[in-house]
Design a protein around this motif. Structure first.
Motif, PDB file in Angstrom:
ATOM      1  N   THR B  13       0.809  -1.112  -0.008  1.00  0.00           N
ATOM      2  CA  THR B  13       0.068  -0.158   0.047  1.00  0.00           C
ATOM      3  C   THR B  13       0.722   1.269   0.084  1.00  0.00           C
ATOM      4  OG1 THR B  13      -1.894   1.016   1.213  1.00  0.00           O
ATOM      5  CG2 THR B  13      -0.275   0.122   2.569  1.00  0.00           C
ATOM      6  N   GLN B  14       0.246   2.420  -0.359  1.00  0.00           N
ATOM      7  CA  GLN B  14       1.042   3.483  -0.308  1.00  0.00           C
ATOM      8  C   GLN B  14       0.945   4.326   1.010  1.00  0.00           C
ATOM      9  OE1 GLN B  14       2.157   5.114  -2.948  1.00  0.00           O
ATOM     10  NE2 GLN B  14       1.701   3.545  -4.485  1.00  0.00           N
ATOM     11  N   GLY B  16       0.315   6.831   3.898  1.00  0.00           N
ATOM     12  CA  GLY B  16      -0.842   7.651   4.140  1.00  0.00           C
ATOM     13  C   GLY B  16      -2.275   7.068   4.067  1.00  0.00           C
ATOM     14  N   ASN B  17      -2.042   5.631   3.405  1.00  0.00           N
ATOM     15  CA  ASN B  17      -3.505   4.999   3.483  1.00  0.00           C
ATOM     16  C   ASN B  17      -3.696   4.427   4.733  1.00  0.00           C
ATOM     17  OD1 ASN B  17      -3.829   5.397   0.696  1.00  0.00           O
ATOM     18  ND2 ASN B  17      -3.071   3.429   0.170  1.00  0.00           N
ATOM     19  N   ASP B  18      -4.937   3.836   5.086  1.00  0.00           N
ATOM     20  CA  ASP B  18      -5.382   3.263   6.109  1.00  0.00           C
ATOM     21  C   ASP B  18      -5.552   1.681   5.808  1.00  0.00           C
ATOM     22  OD1 ASP B  18      -7.613   5.727   6.972  1.00  0.00           O
ATOM     23  OD2 ASP B  18      -5.568   5.499   7.268  1.00  0.00           O
ATOM     24  N   LYS B  19      -5.297   0.709   6.554  1.00  0.00           N
ATOM     25  CA  LYS B  19      -5.410  -0.575   6.133  1.00  0.00           C
ATOM     26  C   LYS B  19      -5.832  -1.373   7.409  1.00  0.00           C
ATOM     27  CE  LYS B  19      -4.687  -0.880   1.712  1.00  0.00           C
ATOM     28  NZ  LYS B  19      -5.837  -0.991   0.893  1.00  0.00           N
ATOM     29  N   HIS B  77      -6.214  -2.589  12.937  1.00  0.00           N
ATOM     30  CA  HIS B  77      -6.493  -1.256  12.003  1.00  0.00           C
ATOM     31  C   HIS B  77      -5.129  -0.390  12.055  1.00  0.00           C
ATOM     32  CE1 HIS B  77      -8.741   1.061   8.993  1.00  0.00           C
ATOM     33  NE2 HIS B  77      -8.466   2.154   9.894  1.00  0.00           N
ATOM     34  N   ASN B  79      -3.797   3.477  10.786  1.00  0.00           N
ATOM     35  CA  ASN B  79      -4.044   4.799   9.963  1.00  0.00           C
ATOM     36  C   ASN B  79      -2.833   5.354   9.566  1.00  0.00           C
ATOM     37  OD1 ASN B  79      -7.024   4.546  10.251  1.00  0.00           O
ATOM     38  ND2 ASN B  79      -6.534   5.577  12.684  1.00  0.00           N
ATOM     39  N   SER B  80      -3.048   6.029   8.433  1.00  0.00           N
ATOM     40  CA  SER B  80      -2.159   7.006   8.078  1.00  0.00           C
ATOM     41  C   SER B  80      -0.478   6.378   8.061  1.00  0.00           C
ATOM     42  CB  SER B  80      -1.878   8.133   8.930  1.00  0.00           C
ATOM     43  OG  SER B  80      -2.962   8.942   8.997  1.00  0.00           O
ATOM     44  N   VAL B 114       4.872  -0.763   2.659  1.00  0.00           N
ATOM     45  CA  VAL B 114       4.479   0.511   2.613  1.00  0.00           C
ATOM     46  C   VAL B 114       5.462   1.452   1.619  1.00  0.00           C
ATOM     47  CG1 VAL B 114       3.930   2.880   3.739  1.00  0.00           C
ATOM     48  CG2 VAL B 114       3.507   0.623   4.960  1.00  0.00           C
TER      49      VAL B 114
END
Lengths: 109, 115
Positions: B13-14, B16-19, B77, B79-80, B114
């Motif tokens: 993922t990039q 800043g994303n949330d996963k 979870h 964030n960011s 990331v």
């Protein structure tokens, strides 16, 4: 910083040679656990030692808990290629639970 | 039957994303954990839940939030996402609440990258 240190960090042995990893803590551990993680795999529980000076054996593996309960060792006799992996000790230091830094074992056929 | 399962196995993922990462155990254990294993293979406990109650919460950025809907599930979870979050995340479970006295059963891990 790391509370539970292991040496060596890496070990290469010829198949059939013995191997030992040492686990050291600056403070007393209530007990010690050992785990094995195969390359690309997940940690798998091997054993738990509780008593000061305790020695336990599992086939070619011998586990020791130091008299002062600050150190432990895992000795493998006559290594086989199936012994390849990273060996971790783990224990509670104060209120926190730590895994050791791990020793990665490579066995050369 | 897999005792402790995690999804996904890989996550790219990039920044800043949330996963989220999900974990389930079918061992009937009361306690579940999240661990982070970095590129040097250092394995560090992040969180522990016992019967849906948070009991271990190590020094982890508050961008990480665990959630336990029931004692068989523990999700993580994030964030960011930051570059430094790249690692393998392992879920684990044990019968009782003290990790130092209980055999822990680990899931297969989720490799988070990331970019």
């Amino acid at each position: 910083g790391q509370q539970v240190m292991q040496i060596p960090q890496y070990q290469h042995v010829q198949e059939g040679e013995d191997f030992t990893t040492y686990c050291n803590s600056s403070t007393t551990l209530s007990n010690i656990q050992w785990y094995k993680q195969r390359p690309g795999g997940h940690p798998v529980f091997l054993i738990q030692l509780v008593k000061s000076g305790e020695v336990k054996k599992q086939k070619r593996l011998t586990f020791q808990f130091g008299e002062a309960k600050k150190n432990s060792s895992l000795h493998i006799t006559a290594t086989q290629t199936t012994d390849v992996g990273t060996y971790f000790c783990a224990g509670r230091v104060g209120n926190q639970f730590y895994f050791g830094t791990g020793t990665s074992l490579t066995v050369i056929p | 039957d897999t005792a402790v399962s995690q999804t996904p196995k890989y996550l790219v993922t990039q920044m800043g994303n949330d996963k989220s990462i999900k974990c389930e155990q079918n061992l009937g254990h009361d306690t579940m954990y999240w661990y982070k294993q970095d590129s040097k293979k250092f394995l560090k406990i992040m969180f522990s839940y016992n019967n849906k109650e948070l009991i271990i919460n190590e020094t982890v950025p508050n961008r990480f939030s665990p959630k336990s809907p029931d004692k068989a599930h523990l999700n993580l979870h994030i964030n960011s996402l930051e570059l430094g979050d790249s690692a393998v995340y392992f879920c684990a479970s044990s019968l009782f609440r003290d990790p130092s006295y209980n055999e822990q059963f680990f899931g297969p891990g989720t490799r988070l990258t990331v970019l």
